[in-house]
Design an enzyme around this catalytic site. Structure first.
Site: not given
Ligand code: AMP
Length: 415
Positions: A7, A99, A189, A217, A250, A342-343, A345, A396
């Protein structure tokens, strides 16, 4: 087969080496042999490397460009020190899967890369000027490092959404803009939405045709997809990944007249305003603090920061509105699936997104919701909830490796 998944971004390269074949795909026994990340390419790069079953290591090295990054990865993977199972020389890598961000209307599935395909990816540069050129560099680098004989496959972020009906992908603009320049919704995505839809039907033990879900996502980039009968029928990102949900930096949806208004008020060009919408808006823009959801949640909790709270609230509200509109567009759905950083975690964000959805029959189980973090997959609603919600960590790279195997063997692709 050992598949190197690449990627390639503008200043970073992520990779995985995945051992898979048709048998492993059907038995779900693919193996992730190694993975890593090279950041800040162009100078002293920061490198993270991990072999299956061993601790992650961090290092740094001068990495000039994408080609040097690919050379570094291959040299490391074949080294004694890395101990990647079954990878001792370059010949132990059997194919490379890339990718690729934009496949336009031409690429509806993953494809084996030929000169003609490469020209097709080049033709899509005007649709993704920041991304496709770096993806092409990755393909060329792998060709140089492995030789032209090694099969390479392109897996497009846009391909899964090519099933959108015309009334969902066309903007209400003069039709000639579509005819002349292919101005339309493409969506992104796609590999992530496709992966979680596939996992959902595996978890439920249902066929593709019965997969009626809304996938969210939510990472640094965020998008929603409406999936009916296994096909993507609508998605929130558009001609570019700027449209739709609120994201880290964004804006997502805005009134397009804002661009001209702000340009005039601030003495900026339209391009500068677009950069503002891409890089200084979203969670960062509202909070004035950070684009990182984890930090915002901590700020809101520990310091009761008003704008951090507002950023979280707007983020969740917009996601909820998309769920509502997709439920209407699809004539109902069986489940909502959360994925992305975020989704996957944040139980708090998921609970806020689902807050007003009881009306649709969605009943969050607080304990299940809390338990699903750090890569744990499963149901977060109560048994018997009319609309279910799941957390499914995205993967992915696994789909890219599997698509690569299928393309190389000429096996039918599964979308
Ligand atoms: P990604 O682009 O999929 O790696 O997601 C990054 C985003 O996920 C960032 O805004 C992180 O702060 C959020 N994130 C990762 N772990 C957590 C968590 N435990 N609680 C809230 N947000 C999280």
């Amino acid at each position: 087969m050992n598949i190197l998944v690449l990627n390639c971004g503008s200043s970073s390269v992520r990779f995985q080496i995945i051992s898979t074949d048709l048998e492993k795909i059907s038995g779900n026994t693919d193996r992730r042999l190694a993975r890593g990340h090279i950041e800040r390419i162009g100078g002293e790069a920061i490198i993270t490397l991990e072999t299956e079953g061993r601790a992650k290591q961090r290092t740094s090295a001068q990495v000039r460009d994408t080609r040097a990054a690919v050379e570094f990865i291959v040299r490391w993977a074949c080294s004694e020190e890395a101990q990647v199972d079954g990878v001792k020389t370059v010949a132990d890598v059997n194919a490379v899967g890339h990718r690729v961000v934009h496949g336009g209307e031409r690429f509806t599935h993953s494809v084996l890369i030929t000169d003609e395909v490469l020209r097709g990816i080049e033709d899509c540069i005007e649709l993704a000027p920041l991304h496709n050129p770096t993806n092409i560099k990755g393909i060329q680098a792998a060709r140089e490092v492995f030789g032209a004989g090694l099969p390479q496959v392109a897996v497009f972020d846009t391909a899964f959404h090519q099933t959108l009906p015309d009334y969902a992908y066309l903007y209400a603009l003069p039709y000639q803009l579509y005819r002349r320049y292919r101005v339309r919704r493409y969506g992104f995505h796609g590999t992530s939405h496709r992966y979680v839809a596939y996992r959902y039907r595996q978890l439920r033990g249902i066929p593709r045709e019965q997969t009626n879900i809304i996938t969210l996502h939510m990472g640094n980039g965020c998008s929603a997809a409406a999936i009916r009968g296994g096909d993507s029928v609508d998605t929130s990102m558009g001609l570019t990944p700027l449209e739709g949900l609120v994201m880290g930096t964004r804006s997502g949806d805005i009134d397009p007249a804002i661009i001209d208004f702000v340009a005039a008020k601030e003495g900026l060009s339209a391009q500068a305003v677009e950069t503002m919408l891409n890089k200084q808006s979203g969670l960062l823009g509202i909070s004035g603090l950070t684009n990182d959801m984890r930090e915002l949640l901590a700020e809101a909790e520990e310091n009761d920061d008003r704008r951090a709270r507002l950023a979280i609230e707007i983020f969740c509200y917009r996601a909820r509105k998309y769920i509502g509109s997709y439920l209407a567009a699809m004539g109902g759905a069986d489940a909502i699936v959360f994925t992305g950083g975020i989704g996957e975690n944040s139980a708090e964000v998921r609970a806020l997104v689902c807050k007003e959805l009881e009306w649709f029959g969605l009943e969050i189980d607080e304990e299940r919701n809390r338990e699903h973090t750090n890569g744990r997959e499963g149901l977060i609603t109560r048994d018997g909830s009319r609309l279910a919600a799941y957390v499914i960590p995205t993967d992915e790279e696994l789909l890219i490796a599997r698509d690569t195997v299928r393309c190389v063997l000429g096996a039918p692709q599964r979308y």
